[in-house]
Each structure stands twice: as C-alpha cells, then as structure tokens.
Design a protein around this motif. Structure first.
Motif, PDB file in Angstrom:
ATOM      1  N   THR A  41       0.875  -1.178   0.000  1.00 61.54           N
ATOM      2  CA  THR A  41       0.000   0.000   0.000  1.00 61.54           C
ATOM      3  C   THR A  41       0.910   1.225   0.000  1.00 61.54           C
ATOM      4  O   THR A  41       2.033   1.167   0.523  1.00 61.54           O
ATOM      5  N   PRO A  42       0.447   2.329  -0.587  1.00 57.97           N
ATOM      6  CA  PRO A  42       1.382   3.435  -0.823  1.00 57.97           C
ATOM      7  C   PRO A  42       1.928   4.094   0.453  1.00 57.97           C
ATOM      8  O   PRO A  42       3.143   4.284   0.573  1.00 57.97           O
ATOM      9  N   VAL A  43       1.045   4.429   1.392  1.00 61.86           N
ATOM     10  CA  VAL A  43       1.529   5.144   2.587  1.00 61.86           C
ATOM     11  C   VAL A  43       2.490   4.249   3.369  1.00 61.86           C
ATOM     12  O   VAL A  43       3.592   4.665   3.765  1.00 61.86           O
ATOM     13  N   CYS A  44       2.068   2.996   3.602  1.00 66.91           N
ATOM     14  CA  CYS A  44       2.920   2.044   4.348  1.00 66.91           C
ATOM     15  C   CYS A  44       4.283   1.897   3.676  1.00 66.91           C
ATOM     16  O   CYS A  44       5.313   1.847   4.349  1.00 66.91           O
ATOM     17  N   ARG A 126      -2.540   2.781  12.172  1.00 64.20           N
ATOM     18  CA  ARG A 126      -1.079   2.955  12.245  1.00 64.20           C
ATOM     19  C   ARG A 126      -0.698   3.200  13.704  1.00 64.20           C
ATOM     20  O   ARG A 126      -0.835   4.312  14.191  1.00 64.20           O
ATOM     21  N   ALA A 145      -5.195   5.309   8.809  1.00 68.19           N
ATOM     22  CA  ALA A 145      -4.543   4.674   7.652  1.00 68.19           C
ATOM     23  C   ALA A 145      -4.122   5.694   6.604  1.00 68.19           C
ATOM     24  O   ALA A 145      -3.140   5.504   5.887  1.00 68.19           O
TER      25      ALA A 145
HETATM   26  C1  BEZ Z   1      -1.629   2.936   2.606  1.00 68.45           C
HETATM   27  O1  BEZ Z   1      -0.690   2.524   3.270  1.00 68.45           O
HETATM   28  O2  BEZ Z   1      -1.466   3.603   1.596  1.00 68.45           O
HETATM   29  C2  BEZ Z   1      -3.043   2.608   3.036  1.00 68.45           C
HETATM   30  C3  BEZ Z   1      -3.312   1.442   3.748  1.00 68.45           C
HETATM   31  C4  BEZ Z   1      -4.611   1.145   4.109  1.00 68.45           C
HETATM   32  C5  BEZ Z   1      -5.634   2.017   3.773  1.00 68.45           C
HETATM   33  C6  BEZ Z   1      -5.348   3.196   3.069  1.00 68.45           C
HETATM   34  C7  BEZ Z   1      -4.044   3.486   2.695  1.00 68.45           C
END
Ligand code: BEZ
Length: 216
Positions: A41-44, A126, A145
């Motif tokens: 996933t992008p943010v993670c 998170r 998230a």
């Molecule tokens: C993310 O890490 O980009 C993400 C993970 C879960 C839900 C929304 C974004």
C-alpha cells in the motif's frame, strides 16, 4: 489495550528476519513497534522506505525496530523485495534489516489494541509503541490509515525518553537534544525558595513551579 507503564504483550512469530519472541529477545534495548494496515500500500511503503533510511540511527540509539502488518509472511517477503528494488533503482543499497511480523489472524494486533473497529475490523490502524529496555510501554501513538507517520517526531520522542531516563529530567514542548530540560516542580513555594537559595548554576526558574536545567 495496553497502557503506558504496562509490560509489552509478548508473542512469538516467524518474521522476515527469522523467528522472534517479542519483547524478551530484545531485553536491554529500546524497541519501537509500528503497525501497518496492509502490505503493498502506498503510505505504508513510504514509511518502510523512510524507516530503512533511519535504521542505522536507531541502531546507534540502542533501539530495535519492528514492523507488524496484517498480511502473511510470503506477502511480507515479496513486499520487502519490491521495496529493496525501489531502493536499488534510486541508487540506494540500504536494505530492510528489521523484522516484519505477519499477523493474519490479528492475534498480535488485538493484544496491542491496534484494531479500532469503527475504522476497520480486519486491518490495524497505524500504531506506534515505544518500549523501554525493561520491556515497559513508554509511549503510544495512533494515526489513521490515510496519514503517514512523522518518523522524525517518533525519533524525537525516543530521544526525550532516553534523556529523561538518563538524567532524571523532563523535556519541554518541542524539545530537541541540546535544548534545556525541566525538573519536577518543587512541591511548594517554600521548597522553591530553598531551591533558589542553593544558587545551583545549572538551574534557572521562570516562576516557583517552572524550573529549567541548562543543557550546557
Ligand atoms: C496505505 O498505506 O497507503 C493505506 C493502507 C490502508 C488504507 C489506506 C491506505
């Protein structure tokens, strides 16, 4: 849900760095555990990349990093490969050298209160848990998230905890290493007067209850 001062809940898991028993394998070190809602996933992914850039700094601070994500071990291994490929393409060879813990059954996530059902019943928020060398929880952060964590602030909090532990001080708002610290307030104006009479050159006050300790 564990609280500050509680012992960090223990678990044994097969991770990207082999089998670990947490937190006992890391007794004597500071520990920071990060929970992630999902792999790929992008943010993670940006958080893991940033953490890997900082992993040597944390090592020098006697701190073990640990990441938990609710996907399985094979997924974690593939995700690490992909992130290391991104690093290599950017001309970096740092590697992701901290364990990523699978938690498909959510057992660990539930022990740590990382499932917030009104956000998701299957994915963690998170979470960040700062755990001291005696395996007690010292600080907890939760982010949604959608919001990537400020890893500099998490490092700053670790440094503040280490400063308090080492020098028996408190740290004021926006403290950074090298700034003056605080000491506990005298219990009364009389105690404050006694402290003032000591004329300790390392201390100064703004009022009877607000005492600073000079850093240099
Ligand atoms: C993310 O890490 O980009 C993400 C993970 C879960 C839900 C929304 C974004």
């Amino acid at each position: 849900m564990p609280m500050l001062g509680d012992s960090a809940p223990s678990f044994t898991a097969e991770t990207t760095e082999g089998t670990i028993t947490f937190p006992s394998d890391y007794f004597g070190k500071w520990k920071i555990m990060f929970s992630h809602p999902a792999d790929f996933t992008p943010v993670c992914s940006t958080e893991i990349l940033e953490l890997s850039e900082m992993q040597e700094e944390f090592k020098k601070l006697n701190t073990q990093l640990l990441v938990l994500s609710t996907d399985g071990l094979n997924s974690h291994i593939e995700w690490v490969r992909s992130l290391e490929k991104i690093q290599a393409e950017d001309g970096r060879k740092v590697g992701i050298n901290f364990p990523i813990v699978p938690d498909v059954g959510l057992e660990i996530s539930k022990k740590y209160g990382m499932i917030h059902p009104r956000m998701s019943s299957t994915k963690t928020v998170r979470g960040v848990f700062l755990i001291n060398p005696e395996n007690k929880i010292c600080a907890i952060f939760f982010y949604p998230a959608s919001t990537g964590r400020n890893l500099e602030e998490i490092k700053r909090t670790l440094l503040a905890l280490q400063e308090s532990d080492k020098n028996n001080v408190l740290t004021p708002a926006n403290w950074y290493p090298g700034d003056d610290c605080l000491i506990s307030s005298p219990s009364s104006r009389e105690e404050a007067e006694k402290l003032a009479k000591k004329n300790d050159p390392n201390l100064y006050s703004k009022d009877w209850y607000l005492w600073y300790k000079k850093s240099k």
